[in-house]
Design a protein around this motif. Structure first.
Motif, PDB file in Angstrom:
ATOM      1  N   THR A 278      -6.067   4.915   2.288  1.00 16.33           N
ATOM      2  CA  THR A 278      -6.170   5.572   3.774  1.00 16.33           C
ATOM      3  C   THR A 278      -4.621   5.871   3.497  1.00 16.33           C
ATOM      4  N   GLY A 279      -3.799   4.971   4.056  1.00 13.91           N
ATOM      5  CA  GLY A 279      -2.850   5.164   4.855  1.00 13.91           C
ATOM      6  C   GLY A 279      -1.604   6.335   3.353  1.00 13.91           C
TER       7      GLY A 279
ATOM      8  N   GLY B 116      -0.631  14.338   3.068  1.00  9.28           N
ATOM      9  CA  GLY B 116      -2.164  14.620   3.670  1.00  9.28           C
ATOM     10  C   GLY B 116      -0.961  15.972   5.354  1.00  9.28           C
ATOM     11  N   LEU B 117      -0.281  14.784   5.355  1.00 13.37           N
ATOM     12  CA  LEU B 117       0.798  15.251   6.506  1.00 13.37           C
ATOM     13  C   LEU B 117       2.009  15.499   6.307  1.00 13.37           C
TER      14      LEU B 117
ATOM     15  N   GLY C 293       7.799   7.307   2.929  1.00 14.24           N
ATOM     16  CA  GLY C 293       6.729   7.188   2.402  1.00 14.24           C
ATOM     17  C   GLY C 293       5.974   5.787   2.558  1.00 14.24           C
ATOM     18  N   SER C 294       7.079   5.000   2.287  1.00 13.78           N
ATOM     19  CA  SER C 294       6.930   3.278   2.112  1.00 13.78           C
ATOM     20  C   SER C 294       6.801   3.430   3.398  1.00 13.78           C
ATOM     21  N   ALA C 295       8.226   3.641   4.365  1.00  8.34           N
ATOM     22  CA  ALA C 295       7.483   2.916   5.911  1.00  8.34           C
ATOM     23  C   ALA C 295       6.251   3.410   6.250  1.00  8.34           C
TER      24      ALA C 295
ATOM     25  N   PRO D 168      -3.087  -3.297   5.921  1.00  6.70           N
ATOM     26  CA  PRO D 168      -3.996  -3.852   4.693  1.00  6.70           C
ATOM     27  C   PRO D 168      -3.994  -3.708   3.501  1.00  6.70           C
ATOM     28  N   PRO D 169      -4.256  -4.034   3.231  1.00 11.45           N
ATOM     29  CA  PRO D 169      -4.551  -3.538   1.078  1.00 11.45           C
ATOM     30  C   PRO D 169      -5.891  -3.211   0.885  1.00 11.45           C
TER      31      PRO D 169
END
Length: 188
Positions: A107-108, A114-115, A93-95, A101-102
């Motif tokens: 969105t990320g 979602g994936l 998740g963190s990768a 960017p902030p």
């Protein structure tokens, strides 16, 4: 749950209690894994996490029988898979968002979540196909095949973990960048 209620014939309440140690282990390990990933990188956490999860699934596939053996087989496997999930999910998740960017962070997170949900739906569909295909065979054999499928997918996650580089987290949302140090020209 299907195994505990369908093969070992535990009540839903007992099956729920029996399955609880794995999620508790995941919840306890996730914050530690996140801190370790910040310090050592996501690969250093994803690899052992996927290995532990794979070992838990293989333990279930190889050692579980129709005879109940909760303490000797199911509990250790549940703890291995729980610890594996607790390490793996924070690392991946963190990768997935570390370099964003902030302004793109939310969105990320949404895209990676979602994936993960799409993967869960596909995985559950595959497991249902394996579990429903025990024509003429014992139900335990279908569960062994399902746990082997889970272990195989976990090995794919291990390959993804190996492919991770050491990702340095970008600035946290809302964080301000440190001021640049002034450059002093060399004196003659």
């Amino acid at each position: 749950m299907l195994f505990l209620t369908g093969v070992w014939h535990l009540s839903v309440v007992l099956a729920g209690a029996a399955a609880t140690p794995g999620p508790i282990a995941a919840a306890l390990c996730a914050p530690v894994a996140g801190r370790l990933a910040d310090r050592f990188g996501q690969r250093a956490i994803a690899i052992p996490g996927t290995v532990l999860f794979t070992l838990g699934a293989l333990t279930l596939a190889v050692t579980t029988t129709a005879a109940r053996n909760y303490v000797g087989v199911f509990l250790p496997a549940a703890l291995l898979t729980g610890i594996g999930v607790g390490f793996t999910l924070p690392a991946f998740g963190s990768a997935g968002v570390a370099q964003l960017p902030p302004a793109r962070f939310a969105t990320g997170i949404g895209v990676t979540s979602g994936l993960r949900q799409i993967g869960a739906v596909i995985g559950i569909a595959g497991l249902i196909a394996v579990l429903s295909g025990h024509r003429g065979g014992a139900a335990i054999d279908s569960f062994h095949r399902a746990w082997l499928l889970i272990a195989g997918v976990a090995l794919l996650a291990l390959l993804a973990g190996i492919a991770l580089g050491r990702i340095r987290p970008g600035p946290r949302p809302g964080a301000t960048a440190a001021p640049a140090r002034p450059v002093h020209p060399a004196h003659d």
